[in-house]
Design an enzyme around this catalytic site. Structure first.
Site, PDB file in Angstrom:
ATOM      1  N   GLU A 279       0.766  62.460  -5.268  1.00 44.52           N
ATOM      2  CA  GLU A 279       0.695  61.851  -3.937  1.00 44.52           C
ATOM      3  C   GLU A 279       1.525  62.657  -2.951  1.00 44.52           C
ATOM      4  O   GLU A 279       2.574  63.194  -3.329  1.00 44.52           O
ATOM      5  CB  GLU A 279       1.215  60.404  -3.995  1.00 44.52           C
ATOM      6  CG  GLU A 279       0.329  59.512  -4.854  1.00 44.52           C
ATOM      7  CD  GLU A 279       0.836  58.072  -4.948  1.00 44.52           C
ATOM      8  OE1 GLU A 279       1.811  57.717  -4.257  1.00 44.52           O
ATOM      9  OE2 GLU A 279       0.233  57.305  -5.726  1.00 44.52           O
ATOM     10  N   HIS A 302      -1.141  54.372  -1.049  1.00 42.88           N
ATOM     11  CA  HIS A 302      -0.049  53.703  -1.798  1.00 42.88           C
ATOM     12  C   HIS A 302       0.700  52.694  -0.915  1.00 42.88           C
ATOM     13  O   HIS A 302       1.921  52.764  -0.774  1.00 42.88           O
ATOM     14  CB  HIS A 302       0.932  54.726  -2.379  1.00 42.88           C
ATOM     15  CG  HIS A 302       1.677  54.202  -3.576  1.00 42.88           C
ATOM     16  ND1 HIS A 302       2.099  54.993  -4.613  1.00 42.88           N
ATOM     17  CD2 HIS A 302       2.073  52.935  -3.892  1.00 42.88           C
ATOM     18  CE1 HIS A 302       2.717  54.248  -5.522  1.00 42.88           C
ATOM     19  NE2 HIS A 302       2.719  52.994  -5.099  1.00 42.88           N
TER      20      HIS A 302
END
Ligand code: NAI
Length: 422
Positions: A279, A302
């Site tokens: 990420e 997220h």
């Protein structure tokens, strides 16, 4: 009489503690700490290693120091080495990768995080996504935004009467269960430990059984050796034709290439994903995923637990853990030290001893106490392979010079890593 911090023994220790809160930790944390008597200094931004050392060293007083961070500030062994007064670290988030936990353990520094403060936020969003997927809302939103009127009932369903399969029936999974049932869904779940069902949910014994029975599968497992890659091509193939997959748990639980294949072949009718194998580090960074450009696939950055309420809960949860450690010596929820659960200190004298877990360490401590003539009224111990956390209550209602001498003697043992008279 002065104690090891150079302060008067009879001044409540909590009033000599200082906390440095970085990265805009929620105000609930400062309020709690200040109400408990801890002085608080706040900084909006994160700090690099040298900046952090300087900021901690610049804090006034001589009492124990506490540091509050979120994900940007790294707490390295060098920081702990340079600031021996650092007694506790609060990670006001879920992850703790930014803290050198082994270094914290070896120095008796208690680190805490907030693994469960955002569970409601995740559960609510997942429940909403079930409807968004079933009604193909996002493809139609994109069309409408681009000026196309995509009005049709094809491939659109109510969720009432459909089956939701939950993998991992913990804090989040069990709340999703309750919310989904309130929408009239049937809920099935699988977990590796026995879990009582909420409402009318039904436990199933095998993951494969759950996959083959569910119209929606939602994953709520932790990151572990067992869950890494637990949903691959084989598992996806066992899901019902036209089912949907939701992963708001951890990025390495699902094989994303396999998921892409299943969407392209129309074996699955959609998916919602919030977590990825890798990420971007910061908001605003660019992002790429094999799941981009697919029909009825909802990708979020997220943010499953990112709400104002969750931030406030995190402030309270971590703030309370730091206060319990400071005032009562409890390490419940610590990610660096063994967890010892203690009652409130009450009128007894309490000592917290963090020691190397080597043979004979307890008998040495007890021998020092026995020789002092003090009476032990309670003793609690938790150990890992490396360290032990011992909380001892002695019968007395005030901190005397004898108690101080006894505490000093235990602090001086070569097995002691850190010692505090609370
Ligand atoms: P939890 O620890 O309360 O529940 C996890 C459950 O999964 C436990 O009941 C456990 O026994 C079960 N489990 C473990 N391994 C399993 C396996 N192999 N098969 C089936 N069940 C298994 O955790 P919680 O709070 O419910 O969180 C779940 C996940 O959600 C975690 O991975 C957490 O990191 C993630 N999370 C994601 C957020 C986001 O922003 N997307 C925010 C908060 C949590």
């Amino acid at each position: 009489m002065l104690d090891e911090w150079g302060d008067d023994l009879h001044t409540p220790r909590v009033s000599r503690a200082h906390a440095l809160l970085l990265e805009n930790v929620h105000a609930t944390a400062s309020e709690l700490l200040e109400r408990a008597g801890v002085s608080v200094t706040r900084h909006g931004a994160g700090l690099d290693e040298q900046g952090l050392i300087e900021a901690l060293r610049a804090l006034p007083g001589t009492g124990p120091l506490f540091l509050g961070i979120r994900s940007k500030t790294k707490v390295t062994a060098a920081v702990m080495e340079a600031v021996p007064r650092l007694a506790g670290i609060g990670a006001f988030c879920i992850g703790t990768d930014q803290i050198d936990l082994e270094a914290a353990r070896d120095r008796g520094v208690a680190a805490f995080n907030a693994p469960f403060s955002s569970t409601r936020s995740v559960a609510e969003l997942v429940t909403g996504l079930v409807i968004m997927l079933a009604r193909r809302i996002f493809p139609r939103d994109r069309a409408a935004q681009l000026g196309r009127w995509d009005k049709s009932a094809k491939g659109n369903y109510e969720v009432r009467g459909k089956t939701l399969g939950i993998v991992g029936y913990g804090h989040i999974g069990s709340q999703v269960s309750v919310l989904a049932e309130s929408l009239g869904m049937h809920v099935r779940y699988v977990d590796i430990v026995p879990k009582l069902p909420m409402g009318n949910a039904n436990v199933v014994n095998e993951l494969d059984e759950l996959l083959s029975q569910s119209d929606f599968v939602s994953l709520h497992v932790p990151r572990s050796e067992m869950t890494r890659g637990m949903i691959g091509a084989g598992e996806i193939a066992k899901m019902k034709q036209g089912a949907y997959l939701i992963n708001y748990s951890r990025g390495d639980v699902v094989d994303l290439e396999a998921l892409r294949g299943a969407i392209e072949s129309e074996h699955l009718a959609g998916a919602a994903v919030d977590v990825y194998p890798s990420e971007p580090a910061s908001a605003g960074d660019s992002f790429s995923s094999v799941l981009q450009g697919l029909d009825n696939v909802i990708l979020t950055p997220h943010i499953g637990g990112s709400t104002a309420e969750a931030q406030a809960n995190i402030g309270r949860e971590v703030g309370q853990s730091l206060i319990s450690f400071l005032v009562d010596g409890g390490t419940t929820g610590s990610v660096s030290l063994p967890e010892v659960e203690v009652p409130q200190r009450g009128q007894h004298i309490r000592m917290l001893n963090i020691h190397r877990n080597v043979p004979g360490v307890l008998s040495k401590i007890n021998q020092v106490i026995a020789e002092s003539g003090a009476n032990i009224v309670g003793q609690r111990l938790a150990t890992s392979d490396e360290v032990g956390v011992l909380v001892v209550d002695l019968a007395s209602d005030e901190i005397s010079e004898t108690a101080k001498a006894l505490s000093d003697a235990i602090a001086a043992l070569d097995t002691t890593v850190r010692h505090r008279l609370l």
